[in-house]
Design an enzyme around this catalytic site. Structure first.
Site, PDB file in Angstrom:
ATOM      1  N   ALA A  66      -1.141  -1.689  -3.945  1.00  0.00           N
ATOM      2  CA  ALA A  66      -0.416  -1.940  -5.188  1.00  0.00           C
ATOM      3  C   ALA A  66      -0.496  -0.669  -6.020  1.00  0.00           C
ATOM      4  O   ALA A  66      -1.392   0.162  -5.821  1.00  0.00           O
ATOM      5  CB  ALA A  66      -1.061  -3.109  -5.918  1.00  0.00           C
ATOM      6  N   GLY A 109      -2.924  -3.770  -1.076  1.00  0.00           N
ATOM      7  CA  GLY A 109      -1.685  -4.548  -1.002  1.00  0.00           C
ATOM      8  C   GLY A 109      -0.841  -4.157   0.207  1.00  0.00           C
ATOM      9  O   GLY A 109      -0.075  -4.966   0.733  1.00  0.00           O
ATOM     10  N   GLU A 112      -2.154  -6.124   2.968  1.00  0.00           N
ATOM     11  CA  GLU A 112      -1.758  -7.522   2.738  1.00  0.00           C
ATOM     12  C   GLU A 112      -0.276  -7.736   3.063  1.00  0.00           C
ATOM     13  O   GLU A 112       0.105  -8.756   3.634  1.00  0.00           O
ATOM     14  CB  GLU A 112      -2.077  -7.910   1.282  1.00  0.00           C
ATOM     15  CG  GLU A 112      -3.589  -7.998   1.065  1.00  0.00           C
ATOM     16  CD  GLU A 112      -4.009  -8.038  -0.398  1.00  0.00           C
ATOM     17  OE1 GLU A 112      -3.443  -7.291  -1.220  1.00  0.00           O
ATOM     18  OE2 GLU A 112      -4.925  -8.813  -0.723  1.00  0.00           O
ATOM     19  N   GLU A 132      -9.998  -2.040  -2.271  1.00  0.00           N
ATOM     20  CA  GLU A 132     -10.018  -2.425  -3.697  1.00  0.00           C
ATOM     21  C   GLU A 132     -11.422  -2.348  -4.284  1.00  0.00           C
ATOM     22  O   GLU A 132     -11.598  -2.093  -5.466  1.00  0.00           O
ATOM     23  CB  GLU A 132      -9.466  -3.850  -3.871  1.00  0.00           C
ATOM     24  CG  GLU A 132      -7.968  -3.998  -3.629  1.00  0.00           C
ATOM     25  CD  GLU A 132      -7.630  -4.349  -2.184  1.00  0.00           C
ATOM     26  OE1 GLU A 132      -8.451  -4.090  -1.270  1.00  0.00           O
ATOM     27  OE2 GLU A 132      -6.521  -4.880  -1.975  1.00  0.00           O
TER      28      GLU A 132
HETATM   29  N1  CO8 Z   1      -1.113   3.542  -6.445  1.00  0.00           N
HETATM   30  C1  CO8 Z   1      -0.543   4.546  -7.118  1.00  0.00           C
HETATM   31  N2  CO8 Z   1      -0.501   5.827  -6.663  1.00  0.00           N
HETATM   32  C2  CO8 Z   1      -1.063   6.060  -5.455  1.00  0.00           C
HETATM   33  C3  CO8 Z   1      -1.677   5.046  -4.699  1.00  0.00           C
HETATM   34  C4  CO8 Z   1      -1.690   3.708  -5.235  1.00  0.00           C
HETATM   35  N3  CO8 Z   1      -2.207   2.669  -4.592  1.00  0.00           N
HETATM   36  N4  CO8 Z   1      -2.159   5.589  -3.551  1.00  0.00           N
HETATM   37  C5  CO8 Z   1      -1.844   6.907  -3.600  1.00  0.00           C
HETATM   38  N5  CO8 Z   1      -1.196   7.196  -4.743  1.00  0.00           N
HETATM   39  C6  CO8 Z   1      -0.670   8.503  -5.164  1.00  0.00           C
HETATM   40  C7  CO8 Z   1      -1.786   9.427  -5.607  1.00  0.00           C
HETATM   41  O1  CO8 Z   1      -2.153   9.175  -6.955  1.00  0.00           O
HETATM   42  C8  CO8 Z   1      -1.133  10.784  -5.417  1.00  0.00           C
HETATM   43  O2  CO8 Z   1      -0.270  11.020  -6.497  1.00  0.00           O
HETATM   44  P1  CO8 Z   1      -0.220  12.512  -7.178  1.00  0.00           P
HETATM   45  O3  CO8 Z   1       0.284  13.394  -6.063  1.00  0.00           O
HETATM   46  O4  CO8 Z   1       0.746  12.350  -8.299  1.00  0.00           O
HETATM   47  O5  CO8 Z   1      -1.610  12.828  -7.557  1.00  0.00           O
HETATM   48  C9  CO8 Z   1      -0.258  10.586  -4.178  1.00  0.00           C
HETATM   49  O6  CO8 Z   1      -0.106   9.165  -4.041  1.00  0.00           O
HETATM   50  C10 CO8 Z   1      -0.905  11.112  -2.913  1.00  0.00           C
HETATM   51  O7  CO8 Z   1      -2.202  10.552  -2.816  1.00  0.00           O
HETATM   52  P2  CO8 Z   1      -3.526  11.457  -2.637  1.00  0.00           P
HETATM   53  O8  CO8 Z   1      -3.346  12.792  -3.243  1.00  0.00           O
HETATM   54  O9  CO8 Z   1      -4.675  10.634  -3.127  1.00  0.00           O
HETATM   55  O10 CO8 Z   1      -3.537  11.613  -1.053  1.00  0.00           O
HETATM   56  P3  CO8 Z   1      -4.818  11.751  -0.106  1.00  0.00           P
HETATM   57  O11 CO8 Z   1      -4.270  12.036   1.258  1.00  0.00           O
HETATM   58  O12 CO8 Z   1      -5.823  12.663  -0.682  1.00  0.00           O
HETATM   59  O13 CO8 Z   1      -5.480  10.265  -0.103  1.00  0.00           O
HETATM   60  C11 CO8 Z   1      -5.444   7.875   0.066  1.00  0.00           C
HETATM   61  C12 CO8 Z   1      -4.751   9.193   0.421  1.00  0.00           C
HETATM   62  C13 CO8 Z   1      -6.807   7.780   0.761  1.00  0.00           C
HETATM   63  C14 CO8 Z   1      -4.539   6.743   0.536  1.00  0.00           C
HETATM   64  C15 CO8 Z   1      -5.659   7.793  -1.482  1.00  0.00           C
HETATM   65  O14 CO8 Z   1      -4.424   8.100  -2.121  1.00  0.00           O
HETATM   66  C16 CO8 Z   1      -6.119   6.460  -1.982  1.00  0.00           C
HETATM   67  O15 CO8 Z   1      -7.309   6.146  -1.878  1.00  0.00           O
HETATM   68  N6  CO8 Z   1      -5.196   5.640  -2.546  1.00  0.00           N
HETATM   69  C17 CO8 Z   1      -5.530   4.388  -3.152  1.00  0.00           C
HETATM   70  C18 CO8 Z   1      -5.818   3.325  -2.114  1.00  0.00           C
HETATM   71  C19 CO8 Z   1      -6.207   2.028  -2.792  1.00  0.00           C
HETATM   72  O16 CO8 Z   1      -7.197   1.946  -3.492  1.00  0.00           O
HETATM   73  N7  CO8 Z   1      -5.397   0.966  -2.581  1.00  0.00           N
HETATM   74  C20 CO8 Z   1      -5.638  -0.324  -3.188  1.00  0.00           C
HETATM   75  C21 CO8 Z   1      -4.892  -0.428  -4.469  1.00  0.00           C
HETATM   76  S1  CO8 Z   1      -5.260  -1.925  -5.355  1.00  0.00           S
HETATM   77  C22 CO8 Z   1      -4.396  -3.107  -4.514  1.00  0.00           C
HETATM   78  O17 CO8 Z   1      -3.690  -2.848  -3.603  1.00  0.00           O
HETATM   79  C23 CO8 Z   1      -4.591  -4.511  -5.011  1.00  0.00           C
HETATM   80  C24 CO8 Z   1      -3.600  -5.436  -4.362  1.00  0.00           C
HETATM   81  C25 CO8 Z   1      -3.586  -6.715  -5.119  1.00  0.00           C
HETATM   82  C26 CO8 Z   1      -2.397  -7.590  -4.730  1.00  0.00           C
HETATM   83  C27 CO8 Z   1      -1.078  -7.063  -5.130  1.00  0.00           C
HETATM   84  C28 CO8 Z   1      -0.744  -7.414  -6.547  1.00  0.00           C
HETATM   85  C29 CO8 Z   1       0.231  -6.462  -7.109  1.00  0.00           C
END
Ligand code: CO8
Length: 258
Positions: A66, A109, A112, A132
């Site tokens: 998400a 998400g 999911e 998460e």
């Molecule tokens: N949301 C928003 N932006 C994101 C997300 C995300 N989930 N994941 C990545 N991005 C963005 C980063 O902020 C970054 O943006 P910018 O270039 O502007 O800084 C861009 O994508 C590239 O990401 P990274 O630079 O971080 O790339 P890396 O290769 O270093 O890392 C990862 C990749 C490991 C995937 C890392 O981006 C990461 O950990 N992302 C978050 C993963 C996460 O925590 N997901 C869970 C989110 S919470 C959730 O899903 C709850 C679901 C609940 C049900 C749904 C209800 C809506």
């Protein structure tokens, strides 16, 4: 300059292809994308020409969860008011088979959403998880329920409490994905599978999907009762007559969806 659409669509024979298209944020699933995705899927579900939906991400990410930016400062009341899980319920209600083409990150998400699909074709580069816990929350769209039913308690606890990413091979060994394919073939192979499934009788596909999903929700005896009804129902279809006649006549069946 207009913004890129967050979903790309294409119809390939009887297969509707939907691609998640927010590559700059690794296909993070914001509310408007989820609303549009649910709407498109419902549209294809109602379209008699479409027999299978193929949902694909990009090569680097299926979806990294998400959109964290949308939720970072939200209060409990604001989160409840958004009522975002309605979109997920709409996707859950899709009756036609959904094939997922997964490459790269399928997290939170994203994992999911993958579990809302029926056949998951996964690139060997995929990284799958429910991270998460690392950002102070927990899964909210089935990541504790569907995941546990798919992989069992011990593995689900490991994935949810550690937030670690699984490799494609691990995910396959736990039964979380259907097939792992070489990275250069993830999309082609998913298209091939979707087209192959689209050759089957549409009502059989719908009934079979319903029946398999019942195994997640119903008791064994209730699931078996419903399975039997659905099986009998198929003998009222033209496609059952065609399918069996074609077998006896040693030819390929032509299914009409009736
Ligand atoms: N949301 C928003 N932006 C994101 C997300 C995300 N989930 N994941 C990545 N991005 C963005 C980063 O902020 C970054 O943006 P910018 O270039 O502007 O800084 C861009 O994508 C590239 O990401 P990274 O630079 O971080 O790339 P890396 O290769 O270093 O890392 C990862 C990749 C490991 C995937 C890392 O981006 C990461 O950990 N992302 C978050 C993963 C996460 O925590 N997901 C869970 C989110 S919470 C959730 O899903 C709850 C679901 C609940 C049900 C749904 C209800 C809506």
């Amino acid at each position: 300059m207009t913004d890129e659409p967050h979903l790309l669509t294409e119809v390939d024979g009887h297969v509707a292809v939907i691609r998640l298209n927010r590559p700059k944020v690794l296909n993070a699933l914001n509310l408007s994308l989820m609303q549009d995705l649910a709407g498109l899927m419902e549209q294809y579900d109602a379209d008699a020409h479409i027999r299978v939906i193929l949902l694909a991400g990009g090569e680097r990410a299926w979806a990294a969860g998400a959109d964290i930016g949308d939720m970072a400062t939200a209060t409990r009341a604001e989160m409840e008011q958004r009522d975002q899980f309605t979109q997920w319920e709409r996707i859950k209600a899709i009756k036609k088979p959904i094939v997922a083409a997964v490459s790269g990150f399928a997290l939170g998400g994203g994992c999911e959403l993958m579990m809302h699909c029926d056949i998951v074709i996964c690139s060997e580069n995929a990284k799958i998880g429910q991270p998460e816990i690392n950002i102070g929350v927990m899964p909210g769209a089935g990541g504790t329920q569907r995941l546990t039913r798919a992989v069992g308690k011990a593995v689900a606890m490991d994935i949810v409490l550690s937030g670690r990413f699984l490799s494609a091979k691990e995910a396959l060994s736990y039964g979380l994905v259907s097939r792992v394919v070489p990275r250069e073939h993830w999309l082609d192979e998913a298209r091939r599978v979707a087209k192959d499934v689209a050759k089957k009788a549409p009502i059989s596909l719908r009934h079979a999907k319903e029946s398999v999903l019942n195994a997640e929700e119903k008791t064994l005896s209730d699931g078996l009762v419903r399975e039997r009804q659905l099986f009998y129902d198929l003998f009222d279809t033209e496609d059952q007559k065609e399918g069996m006649a074609a077998f006896i006549e040693k030819r390929r069946p032509t299914f009409s969806g009736k």
